[in-house]
Each structure stands twice: as C-alpha cells, then as structure tokens.
Design a protein around this motif. Structure first.
Motif, PDB file in Angstrom:
ATOM      1  N   ALA A   1       0.768  -1.326  -0.558  1.00 35.90           N
ATOM      2  CA  ALA A   1      -0.396   0.170  -0.065  1.00 35.90           C
ATOM      3  C   ALA A   1       1.111   1.487   0.214  1.00 35.90           C
ATOM      4  CB  ALA A   1      -0.969   0.085   1.353  1.00 35.90           C
ATOM      5  N   LEU A   2       1.815   1.511   0.978  1.00 38.32           N
ATOM      6  CA  LEU A   2       3.327   3.081   1.348  1.00 38.32           C
ATOM      7  C   LEU A   2       3.803   2.754  -0.466  1.00 38.32           C
ATOM      8  CD1 LEU A   2       3.852   2.001   4.674  1.00 38.32           C
ATOM      9  CD2 LEU A   2       2.472   3.870   3.999  1.00 38.32           C
ATOM     10  N   ASP A   3       4.027   1.497  -1.003  1.00 38.02           N
ATOM     11  CA  ASP A   3       4.421   1.920  -1.914  1.00 38.02           C
ATOM     12  C   ASP A   3       3.907   2.306  -3.880  1.00 38.02           C
ATOM     13  OD1 ASP A   3       6.998   0.683  -1.159  1.00 38.02           O
ATOM     14  OD2 ASP A   3       6.281  -1.666  -2.140  1.00 38.02           O
ATOM     15  N   GLN A   4       2.335   1.904  -3.253  1.00 44.50           N
ATOM     16  CA  GLN A   4       1.489   2.229  -4.178  1.00 44.50           C
ATOM     17  C   GLN A   4       1.031   3.435  -3.956  1.00 44.50           C
ATOM     18  OE1 GLN A   4      -0.806  -0.806  -5.165  1.00 44.50           O
ATOM     19  NE2 GLN A   4       0.606  -1.944  -6.376  1.00 44.50           N
ATOM     20  N   LEU A   5       0.802   4.145  -2.977  1.00 46.05           N
ATOM     21  CA  LEU A   5       0.206   5.057  -2.620  1.00 46.05           C
ATOM     22  C   LEU A   5       0.298   6.544  -2.949  1.00 46.05           C
ATOM     23  CD1 LEU A   5      -1.618   6.599  -0.835  1.00 46.05           C
ATOM     24  CD2 LEU A   5      -0.359   7.059   0.991  1.00 46.05           C
ATOM     25  N   PRO A   6       2.117   6.440  -4.134  1.00 47.71           N
ATOM     26  CA  PRO A   6       2.460   7.790  -4.659  1.00 47.71           C
ATOM     27  C   PRO A   6       1.860   8.327  -5.657  1.00 47.71           C
ATOM     28  CG  PRO A   6       4.668   7.272  -3.132  1.00 47.71           C
ATOM     29  CD  PRO A   6       3.595   5.879  -3.270  1.00 47.71           C
ATOM     30  N   GLN A   7       1.460   6.552  -6.431  1.00 47.65           N
ATOM     31  CA  GLN A   7       0.979   6.876  -8.297  1.00 47.65           C
ATOM     32  C   GLN A   7      -0.281   6.905  -8.161  1.00 47.65           C
ATOM     33  OE1 GLN A   7       1.611   2.174  -8.716  1.00 47.65           O
ATOM     34  NE2 GLN A   7       3.555   2.768  -9.415  1.00 47.65           N
ATOM     35  N   LEU A   8      -1.314   7.433  -6.820  1.00 44.87           N
ATOM     36  CA  LEU A   8      -2.856   7.450  -6.416  1.00 44.87           C
ATOM     37  C   LEU A   8      -2.454   9.389  -6.970  1.00 44.87           C
ATOM     38  CD1 LEU A   8      -3.815   5.463  -3.696  1.00 44.87           C
ATOM     39  CD2 LEU A   8      -4.847   5.390  -6.163  1.00 44.87           C
ATOM     40  N   PHE A   9      -1.426   9.584  -7.337  1.00 45.09           N
ATOM     41  CA  PHE A   9      -1.131  11.519  -6.899  1.00 45.09           C
ATOM     42  C   PHE A   9      -1.054  11.898  -7.954  1.00 45.09           C
ATOM     43  CE2 PHE A   9      -2.059  10.472  -2.807  1.00 45.09           C
ATOM     44  CZ  PHE A   9      -2.917  10.769  -1.846  1.00 45.09           C
TER      45      PHE A   9
END
Length: 95
Positions: free
Chosen positions: A47-55
C-alpha cells in the motif's frame, strides 16, 4: 491438504490501513483479522509503495505512450522510405 485463503482487495486495504495507522502492533492487527503477521506487513508495504501513484496525473503516462507511438511511427516512415527508394531504383532499371 489445506487450500490458501483468498482475501478480497477491500479486506486487504482495510488491514493495510490499520497497519499504516500504527495504533496497534502488526501482531495485534494480524490476530484481530485472522491473518499472518508477515501478510499484514506485506500488504502495508504494498500500500505504501503504490500510494504515490494515486496522486500522479495521467499526463505522464499519456506522454510516455505518445512518445512511444511517435517513435514507432517514425520507424515505420523510415522503413517505408527505404522500401520506396528500393522500388524506384528497381523500376528505373526496367525502363
């Protein structure tokens, strides 16, 4: 023989959010949700690895796709130019 448990994405997200909050230990969260502590840690990391991709904006991916398309089209144009030149040479020799 036991089968692996499969968890839906909603459940994984809920467990990962609990782990990210750091209000309980990973062992406590694992016990509460009935999963292995390593699995909780893995879902948290994912989840933490993929979080920046959301923005990120869709522009960066679109720009990359457009660049690849342009490169492919230029390659095709070059190939067609070579073939056209070759055909023109061959037809000149026939006349």
């Amino acid at each position: 023989m036991s089968r692996r448990k499969r968890y839906d994405s909603q459940f994984k997200a809920q467990v990962a959010i609990e782990a990210i909050k750091n209000q309980q230990t990973v062992a406590q969260i694992a016990s509460e949700y009935g999963v292995h502590p390593n699995q909780v840690s893995q879902w948290k990391k994912q989840a933490l690895d993929q979080l920046p991709q959301l923005f990120t904006t869709g522009r960066s991916k679109a720009t990359a796709d457009t660049g690849q398309l342009v490169d492919e089209l230029y390659r095709q144009i070059g190939q067609l130019k070579v073939e056209l030149d070759w055909l023109q040479k061959k037809t000149q020799r026939l006349h």
